[in-house]
Motif scaffolding. Structure first.
Motif, PDB file in Angstrom:
ATOM      1  N   THR A  76       0.823  -1.208   0.000  1.00  0.00           N
ATOM      2  CA  THR A  76       0.000   0.000   0.000  1.00  0.00           C
ATOM      3  C   THR A  76       0.860   1.263   0.000  1.00  0.00           C
ATOM      4  O   THR A  76       2.011   1.242   0.423  1.00  0.00           O
ATOM      5  N   GLN A  89      -8.240   2.032  -2.565  1.00  0.00           N
ATOM      6  CA  GLN A  89      -8.938   1.165  -1.616  1.00  0.00           C
ATOM      7  C   GLN A  89      -9.603   1.911  -0.474  1.00  0.00           C
ATOM      8  O   GLN A  89     -10.443   1.336   0.214  1.00  0.00           O
ATOM      9  N   ALA A  90      -9.249   3.202  -0.271  1.00  0.00           N
ATOM     10  CA  ALA A  90      -9.922   3.972   0.781  1.00  0.00           C
ATOM     11  C   ALA A  90      -9.682   5.458   0.561  1.00  0.00           C
ATOM     12  O   ALA A  90      -8.667   5.864  -0.002  1.00  0.00           O
ATOM     13  N   SER A 130     -10.044   9.089   2.938  1.00  0.00           N
ATOM     14  CA  SER A 130     -10.259   9.635   4.280  1.00  0.00           C
ATOM     15  C   SER A 130     -10.225  11.148   4.238  1.00  0.00           C
ATOM     16  O   SER A 130      -9.360  11.731   3.584  1.00  0.00           O
ATOM     17  N   ARG A 178     -13.181   7.715   7.262  1.00  0.00           N
ATOM     18  CA  ARG A 178     -12.535   6.807   6.299  1.00  0.00           C
ATOM     19  C   ARG A 178     -13.574   5.892   5.673  1.00  0.00           C
ATOM     20  O   ARG A 178     -14.382   5.288   6.377  1.00  0.00           O
ATOM     21  N   HIS A 179     -13.516   5.807   4.351  1.00  0.00           N
ATOM     22  CA  HIS A 179     -14.462   4.968   3.616  1.00  0.00           C
ATOM     23  C   HIS A 179     -13.704   4.062   2.667  1.00  0.00           C
ATOM     24  O   HIS A 179     -12.856   4.514   1.897  1.00  0.00           O
ATOM     25  N   ARG A 180     -14.024   2.776   2.718  1.00  0.00           N
ATOM     26  CA  ARG A 180     -13.414   1.806   1.814  1.00  0.00           C
ATOM     27  C   ARG A 180     -14.061   1.928   0.444  1.00  0.00           C
ATOM     28  O   ARG A 180     -15.268   2.123   0.334  1.00  0.00           O
ATOM     29  N   SER A 197     -13.281   0.522  -3.940  1.00  0.00           N
ATOM     30  CA  SER A 197     -12.481  -0.366  -4.775  1.00  0.00           C
ATOM     31  C   SER A 197     -12.590   0.127  -6.215  1.00  0.00           C
ATOM     32  O   SER A 197     -13.561  -0.160  -6.903  1.00  0.00           O
TER      33      SER A 197
END
Length: 157
Positions: free
Chosen positions: A49, A77-78, A80, A98-100, A102
């Motif tokens: 990452t 992938q996220a 924030s 924070r939000h995931r 894809s």
């Protein structure tokens, strides 16, 4: 005499193996400014990452985009941000900073910000986008293949 030949042959085999290892292609992360001919390379392996930290120009608030390299692609992938407005700008709803997500992309295009410069963060180290370009320049972030020796000789970041 035979021992010396064996030593020479063994040394030659070791040198050949080291050369092959140095030329073996590996994945690196590039932040490329084609217009200025500048490229920043970071040793980032597949599955590792990294993040880009920006200051949102409309809402004057920090944003962190977290990425991973996967199969020759960049995967967001996220995202924030302490600002609900910034999260909404990214199409994110719900509670929490924070939000995931894809989102799989072959590359990510950025413009070097006119205000607070963006930062590329890899393993806790940080480099400014201004190291590669000037305000307004177009930068492309992408995985690339390079000989292993490039990873061995690049700055630790």
């Amino acid at each position: 005499m035979i021992a010396r030949r064996s030593l020479v042959a063994g040394s030659a085999a070791l040198a050949a193996a080291a050369l092959l290892a140095a030329l073996r292609p590996v994945t690196v992360l590039e932040l490329d400014n084609a217009a200025r001919g500048r490229t920043l390379r970071a040793a980032v392996a597949d599955g590792e990452t990294f993040s880009v930290v920006t200051h949102h120009s409309m809402y004057d608030t920090p944003v962190t985009e977290e990425f991973v390299l996967a199969g020759g692609r960049v995967v967001l992938q996220a995202v924030s941000s302490p600002s609900a407005a910034v999260r909404e700008y990214f199409g994110l709803a719900g509670a929490g900073e924070r939000h995931r997500v894809s989102r799989v992309m072959p590359e990510v295009v950025f413009r070097v910000a006119a205000g607070v410069p963006q930062q590329l963060r890899v393993r806790g180290a940080s480099r400014s986008f201004l190291d590669v370009g000037e305000h307004g320049d177009r930068l492309v972030l992408r995985p690339a293949r390079a000989p292993a020796i490039v990873r061995w000789t690049m700055d630790p970041f």
